[in-house]
Motif scaffolding. Structure first.
Motif: not given
Length: 750
Positions: A668, A721, A724-725
């Motif tokens: 991630r 996300n 972020t991910l």
């Protein structure tokens, strides 16, 4: 009518079969009855012998208090023979006060049938006083009516004397005994439980040690799933008096089973009676883990058997102990025995055999041995094959061995040889061939060709007069004309050298290829006055390139076929995620296309997506299809599929970084992924794209432990996300595909 007749005939056959089975059952019932009667008589004889060997007075009375039976020790107590005792009451044998006491206790027991225990002091016929525990219990006749009582007088005189001495010691160790996590027990060799701790009782499903002691009268049949294990235990202890690490399957009160390992020794009770005491541990979880491991090993063995690659397992000395069908097919052998018995020098070409001897010498000397190398073998039919070999150390059956993987690269080697030969011929042709030369006088329009140009185009200089557009005329394809003119115009405008490749049509209608370079000449005012150029026949080179491309295409198809076999292997073990890899690969390819990546990278992403879960071959199948949430330990095993996939693919020759993509597809952007905890640009772009596709397909599809969450939920996850991910560009491209361009995942819902 025909069907009815058939049905009637079938019923008659079934009735005859049923009658035959009833006859056999009746015969079996009779045999079982005879065996039961014999066993019952044997048991009576055994019990009578057992009672007489017990050093405690044992007696049996009817409901009127008349003695019906007794053992030898009871005769010693009364001072009379059993024949004199039977038929008499307590008042006939003992003083009145003692006779009254015994009768009072009998009546109390018969009033509340069951078990009665009390302590009393008695005097033997020889005048010795003994402290005893009288343990009595009622029994019923065959009609279920109260018939009398049986009792045993356990001498506790020495125990009482020792109690004062061992009181403090008992208090010290009792807490340890009662609270130990392992089961602690004492049993008689005959199969009665003397004592246990709470852990032992609870292991077997009883509420207390008292319950299991009073309830279980025959350990072999009540506590052992297989009564013969009790006999086996006693047999092992017969010579040494102890045993350790004895494993067997035990039986709980509710009928369920569990595995234990026990240690035991023969000792004596305070009264001198023989006793088995020991510890047992519940190893059910370990046994299940071993069973799961065995299943996993069987799956691994099956994967080896079905692998398209040749695989051998050999000892450190080189002895073959396993060979799959693929390696036998490569050598054209019928069995592993044929492989093992064929001399090594007969299996190799002379050159490869010499290299083998060098490798074997290094291994014997403990020197470093290459893990990958190529060999040339001689098949049973005499054909020579070229193999890529990978060798690594493994544990097989708990011992150190080596796994040797063989990939047939004969076609690749042939293609490489053909390519090298083609390049050699091309170099020779370049040395031998003359460059064609041409000149164009812009002002006069005159065109000159050298003799070599005429040869290249197969034209006779006596019959053909070149013009400025003659070369173009030899190409009957309009698109080539336009491209040719654009290149010339650009070179003239920039005053740069120009060059191009073009195909042409020979007089015999065969197609050739040439390469031309040209340069304009300009006067002091910058005006073009002439162009000079060269022509080189590149027909052979073009044909060689086409042959090479055809070979590469063939190899790529073979690689794709191997990938499909691997995909099928994974999805065969994990039917709940059937199609997951293919759908993820399709979505990843669409995202890569949307991002404008080169076609070669797009192909690599699609190929990696098709096998990104290949590592799940090494994960127990029951975890992949488990219909409930996995435990932390189970999930950690699942997470191993990424590094396992990397290990499987890292040595595979491929134009793409398939192993790294598979290794990183659960990483991630913020470093919270696994297995390496990579961040941002440390993660391959291909792996970032595949991560987005994997999450969307997984959430939108059914899973063993949950129904499909739906496409909208999956898109909301990556959007929330983003950055972020998940890679922001990959997420945006994915969202555009579904929300703007109508992309769909097969079999998913909103």
């Amino acid at each position: 009518m025909k069907d009815q007749s058939k049905t009637k005939h079938t019923l008659i056959q079934d009735l005859a079969s049923l009658r035959e089975r009833i006859t056999k059952l009746e015969q079996s019932e009779s045999e079982l009855k005879e065996a039961a009667e014999k066993k019952s008589q044997d048991m009576l004889n055994f019990l009578q012998t057992l009672i007489n060997t017990i050093p405690s007075p044992i007696f049996c009375k009817d409901i009127d208090g008349v003695y019906q039976d007794c053992n030898k020790e009871f005769e010693n107590y009364v001072g009379m023979k059993k024949e004199e005792i039977i038929g008499k009451r307590a008042h006939d044998l003992f003083p009145k006060d003692l006779g009254d006491k015994y009768r009072e206790m009998d009546l109390a027991l018969f009033h509340q049938p069951g078990r009665q225990i009390y302590e009393y002091q008695i005097m033997y016929a020889d005048g010795t006083n003994r402290d005893v525990v009288v343990n009595k219990a009622t029994y019923q006749n065959v009609d279920g009516a109260l018939a009398g009582s049986v009792g045993v007088m356990v001498d506790i005189t020495e125990r009482r004397q020792a109690e004062a001495t061992i009181g403090k010691s008992e208090e010290k160790y009792r807490n340890l005994f009662d609270n130990a996590v392992e089961g602690i027990y004492q049993t008689t060799p005959a199969g009665r439980i003397v004592s246990t701790n709470m852990a032992f009782a609870r292991m077997f499903g009883y509420e207390s040690p008292e319950e299991i002691v009073n309830t279980v009268t025959d350990i072999a049949t009540r506590l052992y799933a297989n009564p013969d294990d009790r006999k086996r235990l006693l047999g092992q202890m017969k010579d040494t008096g102890y045993l350790s690490n004895f494993e067997c399957l035990m039986l709980r009160k509710d009928g369920s089973t569990f595995w234990v390992v026990m240690n035991a020794r023969l000792t004596c009770l305070p009264d001198g009676a023989s006793c088995l005491e020991g510890f047992l541990f519940d190893i059910t979880k370990r046994k299940r883990a071993e069973a799961a491991l065995q299943a996993s090993e069987e799956n691994f063995r099956r994967s080896l058997d079905e692998s398209p690659l040749g695989i051998r397992i050999v000892t450190a000395e080189g002895e073959t102990i396993y060979a799959n069908q693929a390696i036998l097919s490569i050598y054209c052998y019928d069995s592993i025995e044929e492989l093992k018995t064929t001399p090594v020098d007969k299996r190799y070409t002379p050159e490869s055999y010499a290299e083998f001897q060098i490798r074997r010498g290094k291994r014997k000397r403990g020197n470093h041995d290459p893990s990958e190398y190529e060999i040339s073998i001689v098949r049973k039919d005499g054909e020579i094959r070229h193999l890529q070999v990978s060798r690594k150390e493994i544990l097989w059956g708990g011992a150190r061995h080596f796994q040797v993987i063989y990939q047939d690269i004969t076609k690749r080697k042939q293609a490489e040889d053909a390519l090298r030969e083609s390049e050699k011929r091309l170099r020779e042709a370049q040395k031998m061939a003359h460059l064609g030369f041409w000149y164009w006088d812009v002002k006069t329009g005159d065109v000159e060709w050298s003799e070599e140009v005429f040869k290249i185009f197969c034209l006779d200089p006596k019959e053909f007069t070149p013009q400025i557009d003659s070369i173009q005329a030899l190409s009957p394809w309009p698109e080539d004309h336009q491209r040719h003119q654009e290149l010339i115009n650009r070179a003239i405008e920039t005053h740069d050298q120009g060059f191009y490749e073009q195909k042409f049509l020979r007089p015999d209608q065969s197609i050739g290829y040439y390469y031309s370079t040209f340069q304009g000449n300009y006067d002091e005012n910058g005006d073009l006055f002439s162009i000079v150029g060269t022509v080189l026949d590149i027909t052979k080179r073009k044909l060689a390139e086409k042959q090479l491309q055809d070979t590469l295409d063939s190899l790529r198809k073979a690689f794709s076929t191997t990938v499909q076999v691997l995909v099928s292997a994974v999805e065969t073990r994990d039917p709940y995620t059937a199609g997951h890899q293919i759908r993820s690969a399709d979505l990843a390819r669409a995202i890569a296309t949307e991002l404008g990546l080169p076609q070669d990278e797009i192909d690599g992403i699609r190929m990696a997506g098709a096998i990104h879960d290949i590592g799940k071959i090494s994960v127990p199948a029951e975890l992949l299809s488990k219909p409930i949430k996995l435990s932390d330990l189970e999930f950690s095993l699942i997470k191993e599929h990424a590094p396992k996939g990397y290990e499987m693919l890292k040595d595979v020759e491929s134009p793409w970084p398939l192993a790294e993509i598979v290794y990183q597809h659960h990483e991630r952007m913020d470093g919270s992924g696994y297995p390496q905890g990579l961040k941002g640009e440390e993660i391959l772009m291909e792996a970032r794209i595949l991560a987005v596709a994997d999450v969307v397909e997984s959430m939108a599809s059914h899973r063993p432990y949950r129904p499909a969450l739906g496409l909208n939920a999956a898109l909301q996850e990556i959007e929330n996300n983003k950055g972020t991910l998940y890679d922001a560009e990959a997420v945006d491209a994915c969202l555009r595909l579904f929300r703007e361009k109508g992309f769909q995942l097969e079999g998913t819902r909103l």
